[in-house]
Design an enzyme around this catalytic site. Structure first.
Site, PDB file in Angstrom:
ATOM      1  N   CYS A 122      -6.891   2.091   5.082  1.00  0.00           N
ATOM      2  CA  CYS A 122      -7.537   0.870   5.563  1.00  0.00           C
ATOM      3  C   CYS A 122      -7.071   0.590   6.995  1.00  0.00           C
ATOM      4  O   CYS A 122      -6.235   1.315   7.534  1.00  0.00           O
ATOM      5  CB  CYS A 122      -7.176  -0.302   4.643  1.00  0.00           C
ATOM      6  SG  CYS A 122      -5.432  -0.794   4.772  1.00  0.00           S
ATOM      7  N   GLU A 141       0.794   3.941   1.704  1.00  0.00           N
ATOM      8  CA  GLU A 141       1.185   4.428   3.036  1.00  0.00           C
ATOM      9  C   GLU A 141       2.351   3.636   3.604  1.00  0.00           C
ATOM     10  O   GLU A 141       3.276   4.203   4.188  1.00  0.00           O
ATOM     11  CB  GLU A 141       0.000   4.337   4.013  1.00  0.00           C
ATOM     12  CG  GLU A 141      -1.202   5.152   3.606  1.00  0.00           C
ATOM     13  CD  GLU A 141      -2.241   4.349   2.827  1.00  0.00           C
ATOM     14  OE1 GLU A 141      -3.438   4.594   3.028  1.00  0.00           O
ATOM     15  OE2 GLU A 141      -1.861   3.473   2.021  1.00  0.00           O
ATOM     16  N   CYS A 188      -3.164   0.071   7.232  1.00  0.00           N
ATOM     17  CA  CYS A 188      -2.390   1.310   7.108  1.00  0.00           C
ATOM     18  C   CYS A 188      -2.645   2.251   8.284  1.00  0.00           C
ATOM     19  O   CYS A 188      -1.713   2.894   8.770  1.00  0.00           O
ATOM     20  CB  CYS A 188      -2.690   1.986   5.780  1.00  0.00           C
ATOM     21  SG  CYS A 188      -2.090   1.001   4.381  1.00  0.00           S
ATOM     22  N   HIS A 212       0.844  -1.192   0.000  1.00  0.00           N
ATOM     23  CA  HIS A 212       0.000   0.000   0.000  1.00  0.00           C
ATOM     24  C   HIS A 212       0.880   1.242   0.000  1.00  0.00           C
ATOM     25  O   HIS A 212       2.004   1.223   0.526  1.00  0.00           O
ATOM     26  CB  HIS A 212      -0.888   0.022   1.243  1.00  0.00           C
ATOM     27  CG  HIS A 212      -2.028  -0.937   1.194  1.00  0.00           C
ATOM     28  ND1 HIS A 212      -3.233  -0.674   1.805  1.00  0.00           N
ATOM     29  CD2 HIS A 212      -2.173  -2.147   0.610  1.00  0.00           C
ATOM     30  CE1 HIS A 212      -4.060  -1.677   1.602  1.00  0.00           C
ATOM     31  NE2 HIS A 212      -3.427  -2.595   0.888  1.00  0.00           N
TER      32      HIS A 212
END
Length: 158
Positions: free
Chosen positions: A83, A55, A86, A53
């Protein structure tokens, strides 16, 4: 243009890189002392891992840059609400402030589905702001998924 808009524009540039690579267009930058110290964009499809991801990629780069896992004094700019994975990483990294473009009503954990950033039982809470260039961030995602639906060939019934 505000400071938040300036840095969100860079997060949008990162998101566009993900889209060009056929990954969901999510981008992120981390700022320290009014300088971008890390950039990331979604690479889940490219790397074939749930962990890629935007992040998490940016957190790893920022930690290397600062030489510490604690990212106190940093602000993270993300095009889409994080999410649960993260959001947890942001809390663990001690990032004090997160600015988001578009909210994520299906999986967001900064207020949409859950708000992990403000759980008082945790040892760290995160200041959160949303809607910065939100329409542009949302349009990136909408356009990406519309384009995917246009390219998908239906599978024949078994």
């Amino acid at each position: 243009m505000t400071t938040d808009e300036k840095y969100m524009r860079e997060a949008i540039r990162q998101a566009k890189k993900a889209g060009q690579a056929m990954d969901v267009p999510i981008g992120c930058v981390i700022v320290y002392d009014d300088r971008i110290i890390a950039r990331g964009y979604n690479k889940r499809n490219a790397r074939k891992t749930t962990l890629a991801h935007a992040e998490l990629i940016a957190i790893e780069k920022a930690s290397k840059k600062l030489g510490d896992w604690r990212l106190e004094g940093c602000t993270m700019y993300i095009t889409l609400e994080p999410c649960q994975m993260c959001a947890g990483a942001i809390i663990q990294a001690r990032i004090p402030r997160v600015v988001v473009g578009a909210m994520n009503p299906k999986a967001g954990c900064a207020g949409s589905v859950l708000n992990l950033f403000q759980v008082e039982a945790f040892n760290h809470q995160v200041e959160f702001e949303s809607g910065v260039l939100g329409e542009e961030c949302g349009a990136l995602l909408s356009d990406f998924f519309k384009g995917l639906r246009g390219r998908v060939t239906p599978r024949p019934a078994p």
